[in-house]
Design an enzyme around this catalytic site. Structure first.
Site, PDB file in Angstrom:
ATOM      1  N   ALA A 190      97.982  78.702  48.268  1.00 60.00           N
ATOM      2  CA  ALA A 190      97.852  79.819  47.336  1.00 60.00           C
ATOM      3  C   ALA A 190      97.626  79.389  45.895  1.00 60.00           C
ATOM      4  CB  ALA A 190      99.102  80.697  47.406  1.00 60.00           C
ATOM      5  N   ASP A 226      90.183  75.674  57.054  1.00 62.34           N
ATOM      6  CA  ASP A 226      88.864  75.595  57.687  1.00 62.34           C
ATOM      7  C   ASP A 226      87.871  76.528  56.998  1.00 62.34           C
ATOM      8  OD1 ASP A 226      89.750  73.734  59.529  1.00 62.34           O
ATOM      9  OD2 ASP A 226      90.316  75.254  60.996  1.00 62.34           O
TER      10      ASP A 226
END
Length: 284
Positions: free
Chosen positions: A200, A231
Site C-alpha cells: 500500500a 503480479d
C-alpha cells in the site's frame, strides 16, 4: 505465454481462460506426469493474504519446451520470468532472452550490447536508430536466500516485494528507507534496475545509471483482496516497457502502482485485474 499445466480439468480450464483473454496458448503445454499447479489462498478482513502453492506441472517446464518457443521468445520486446517454475528453467529463459534482439525500425542502425537507461535515452535523443535488445523483467517469487548470482546479472529489471527483498538480502524491510538499503545490496550484485514494491505504500526504485533510491508512493485505497497485486504491478510494468518505452521509468512505476491499486479493490486474483477499457485514458 510459455507454461505447463496438467491434463486435468484445472489445466483445461486454465488454457480456455487464456484463450478467452486473447493470450496465445501455442506454448501452453499439458502433461500427464503431474497435476496442474494450484494455490490455496486465505484472505483476512483487511484484504491481506496467505498463499500456499503446490507447483505441480509448473516444475516440469524444461529446456526442451523453451527451445520449441525460442523464435517467439526472441521476437519479444519484454520477457517476464519468476520462480514458480524451476530456477534452472527461468535461468535458461533469461539467458536465451539476454542474447536476443531485433530491429527497432528500418534505416541506419547502431548495435548497443550493454547500455544503461540513461545511455539509451541519450542515444535516442542523438538521432541514432537503435537495434533493440529485449528487456528482461525478473520477479524472484517465491524467493530463495541462495538465488543463483546469474539471475541478478541477466535481469534488466529486478522486481521483488519487501518480503522477498528480506529473504534475498537478510535485511529487514519495513519502510521506504529500508527498501532503499536492500535495493542497493541487490544493485551491487549486478542488477541494472532494482524495484522493491511496498504494498500500500508504493515502491522504491534505483538503477546503475541513478543509484540513489527513489520512493514512488501510490494512492491510498480500501483493499478488499491483495492477492495478485504484485503480479498486476509486474504485468503493468511489462506493458509499459513494451509499448511505451519512451516513458521514464518513474512514470511507468507510477502508472503500475495505480493499476495494482485498482486490482486490490476487487476480490480474486486474475479476475481483479482491470481491462484497459476500465482504466483512465491518461494511463495510455
Amino acid at each position: 505465454m510459455v507454461c505447463k499445466v496438467g491434463k486435468d480439468s484445472f489445466g483445461n480450464d486454465y488454457i480456455e481462460n487464456l484463450k478467452q483473454n486473447d493470450i496465445s496458448t501455442e506454448f501452453a503445454y499439458q502433461t500427464e506426469d503431474a497435476a496442474t499447479g494450484t494455490a490455496s489462498i486465505i484472505v483476512n478482513k483487511e484484504g491481506q493474504n496467505i498463499i500456499v502453492i503446490v507447483a505441480g506441472a509448473n516444475l516440469l517446464l524444461n529446456t526442451k519446451d523453451l527451445r520449441e518457443a525460442a523464435d517467439v521468445i526472441r521476437r519479444a520486446k519484454v520477457m517476464i520470468c519468476q520462480l514458480e517454475v524451476t530456477p534452472a528453467t527461468s535461468l535458461e529463459a533469461l539467458t536465451m532472452a539476454h542474447s536476443s534482439g531485433g530491429p527497432e525500425c528500418t534505416g541506419v542502425t547502431k548495435h548497443i550490447s550493454q547500455r544503461t537507461w540513461a545511455e539509451e535515452k541519450k542515444t535516442k535523443e542523438s538521432g541514432w536508430v537503435l537495434w533493440w535488445i529485449m528487456k528482461t523483467l525478473f520477479n524472484p517469487a517465491p524467493a530463495t536466500a541462495d538465488l543463483d548470482s546469474r539471475f541478478y546479472t541477466l535481469s534488466d529489471v529486478f522486481c521483488c516485494n519487501e518480503s522477498e527483498a528480506e529473504i534475498l538480502t537478510g535485511l529487514a524491510v519495513s519502510s521506504p528507507a529500508d527498501a532503499g538499503t536492500a535495493a542497493l545490496v541487490l544493485l551491487e550484485r549486478g542488477c541494472q534496475v532494482v524495484i522493491i514494491t511496498l504494498g500500500a505504500e508504493g515502491c522504491v526504485m534505483l538503477s546503475k545509471a541513478e543509484p540513489v533510491p527513489k520512493f514512488i508512493p501510490t494512492e491510498k485505497v480500501k483493499a478488499v483482496d491483495t492477492t495478485g497485486a504484485g503480479d498486476s504491478f509486474v504485468g503493468a510494468l511489462a506493458f509499459y516497457l513494451a509499448y511505451y518505452p519512451n516513458l521514464s521509468l518513474e512514470e511507468m512505476l507510477k502508472r503500475s502502482n495505480f493499476i495494482a491499486a485498482v486490482s486490490v479493490q476487487t476480490a480474486g486474483t486474475q479476475s481483479s485485474y482491470p481491462h484497459k477499457k476500465d482504466l483512465p485514458l491518461d494511463l495510455f
